[in-house]
Scaffold this motif. Structure first.
Motif, PDB file in Angstrom:
ATOM      1  N   ALA A   5       0.881  -1.170   0.000  1.00  0.00           N
ATOM      2  CA  ALA A   5       0.000   0.000   0.000  1.00  0.00           C
ATOM      3  C   ALA A   5       0.912   1.210   0.000  1.00  0.00           C
ATOM      4  CB  ALA A   5      -0.906  -0.012   1.231  1.00  0.00           C
ATOM      5  N   ALA A   6       1.272   1.688  -1.190  1.00  0.00           N
ATOM      6  CA  ALA A   6       2.266   2.755  -1.304  1.00  0.00           C
ATOM      7  C   ALA A   6       1.784   4.055  -0.656  1.00  0.00           C
ATOM      8  CB  ALA A   6       2.614   2.987  -2.774  1.00  0.00           C
ATOM      9  N   ASP A   7       0.512   4.376  -0.842  1.00  0.00           N
ATOM     10  CA  ASP A   7      -0.061   5.580  -0.230  1.00  0.00           C
ATOM     11  C   ASP A   7      -1.474   5.232   0.220  1.00  0.00           C
ATOM     12  OD1 ASP A   7      -1.119   8.078   0.445  1.00  0.00           O
ATOM     13  OD2 ASP A   7      -0.098   9.104  -1.194  1.00  0.00           O
ATOM     14  N   VAL A   8      -1.768   5.393   1.492  1.00  0.00           N
ATOM     15  CA  VAL A   8      -3.082   5.030   2.024  1.00  0.00           C
ATOM     16  C   VAL A   8      -3.984   6.250   2.233  1.00  0.00           C
ATOM     17  CG1 VAL A   8      -2.233   2.930   3.104  1.00  0.00           C
ATOM     18  CG2 VAL A   8      -2.259   5.045   4.430  1.00  0.00           C
ATOM     19  N   THR A   9      -3.536   7.422   1.796  1.00  0.00           N
ATOM     20  CA  THR A   9      -4.351   8.626   1.881  1.00  0.00           C
ATOM     21  C   THR A   9      -5.593   8.434   1.009  1.00  0.00           C
ATOM     22  OG1 THR A   9      -2.316   9.916   2.056  1.00  0.00           O
ATOM     23  CG2 THR A   9      -4.354  11.126   1.589  1.00  0.00           C
ATOM     24  N   PRO A  10      -6.815   8.598   1.567  1.00  0.00           N
ATOM     25  CA  PRO A  10      -8.029   8.306   0.794  1.00  0.00           C
ATOM     26  C   PRO A  10      -8.103   8.964  -0.581  1.00  0.00           C
ATOM     27  CG  PRO A  10      -8.588   8.643   3.076  1.00  0.00           C
ATOM     28  CD  PRO A  10      -7.123   8.977   2.945  1.00  0.00           C
ATOM     29  N   SER A  11      -7.669  10.185  -0.728  1.00  0.00           N
ATOM     30  CA  SER A  11      -7.774  10.863  -2.022  1.00  0.00           C
ATOM     31  C   SER A  11      -6.618  10.527  -2.963  1.00  0.00           C
ATOM     32  CB  SER A  11      -7.834  12.380  -1.814  1.00  0.00           C
ATOM     33  OG  SER A  11      -6.640  12.813  -1.189  1.00  0.00           O
ATOM     34  N   ALA A  12      -5.582   9.849  -2.466  1.00  0.00           N
ATOM     35  CA  ALA A  12      -4.398   9.570  -3.289  1.00  0.00           C
ATOM     36  C   ALA A  12      -3.964   8.111  -3.214  1.00  0.00           C
ATOM     37  CB  ALA A  12      -3.248  10.463  -2.834  1.00  0.00           C
ATOM     38  N   THR A  13      -4.858   7.227  -2.812  1.00  0.00           N
ATOM     39  CA  THR A  13      -4.519   5.827  -2.595  1.00  0.00           C
ATOM     40  C   THR A  13      -3.969   5.180  -3.858  1.00  0.00           C
ATOM     41  OG1 THR A  13      -6.265   5.648  -0.955  1.00  0.00           O
ATOM     42  CG2 THR A  13      -5.452   3.598  -1.876  1.00  0.00           C
TER      43      THR A  13
END
Length: 176
Positions: free
Chosen positions: A97-105
């Motif tokens: 999961a490289a980026d788990v930020t909701p808007s940038a997943t």
């Protein structure tokens, strides 16, 4: 028939009930073609996955309430025996999961091989790039197309690397 789940004094139901292909341990591990499973599901043999939908799915899910960037969320490992009949891991595919930020997943797949006895990452595939690690070559017997209004093909030949372009179909453009 009915599967009797009473263990009695046996460690597995397979030992007590004389099953040849199914074992259930006291700690709820299930074995198929193995009497003493070591994982939640331990299968010796081939596995067939089928379904009535267009594409049967194998789903690996990491249940974590506190997942962070760069968390490994699943992997597939490939094993075989070496010439001494010792089982070793030859390769793996790991999902992150490289980026788990909701808007940038976004996720990333990393491909590893054993190289001189060491687990070595050779390639990464993310939503924006295919990266080959140092020392890994991209060989193709076909055409490499670079398309799009912002596309560029860049060669970095700094240091001792050599870039050679050959062929009769090469077109020339003015560099930016």
């Amino acid at each position: 028939g009915v599967f009797d789940s009473s263990f009695g004094s046996a460690d597995t139901l397979a030992e007590q009930k004389s099953f040849n292909t199914l074992a259930v341990t006291r700690d709820n591990k299930v074995g198929i073609n193995i009497i003493r499973p070591t994982e939640a599901l331990d299968v010796v043999g081939n596995i067939a996955v089928s379904g009535t939908v267009d594409s049967p799915t194998m789903k690996l899910v990491r249940n974590s309430a506190s997942q962070v960037n760069a968390d490994q969320i699943g992997q597939i490992e490939f094993y075989g025996n070496d010439s001494n009949d010792t089982q070793i891991q030859y390769a793996s595919i790991r999902a992150t999961a490289a980026d788990v930020t909701p808007s940038a997943t976004y996720g990333q797949l990393d491909f590893y091989n054993i190289k001189n006895g060491t687990d070595t990452k050779l390639m990464s595939l993310s939503s924006s790039a295919l990266d080959l690690d140092t020392g890994v070559a991209l060989n193709t017997g076909g055409i490499v197309n670079v398309t799009g209004s912002n596309s560029k093909l860049a060669f970095d030949s700094s240091g001792t690397d050599v870039v050679t372009i050959t062929g009769s179909q090469l077109g020339a453009t003015t560099p930016n």
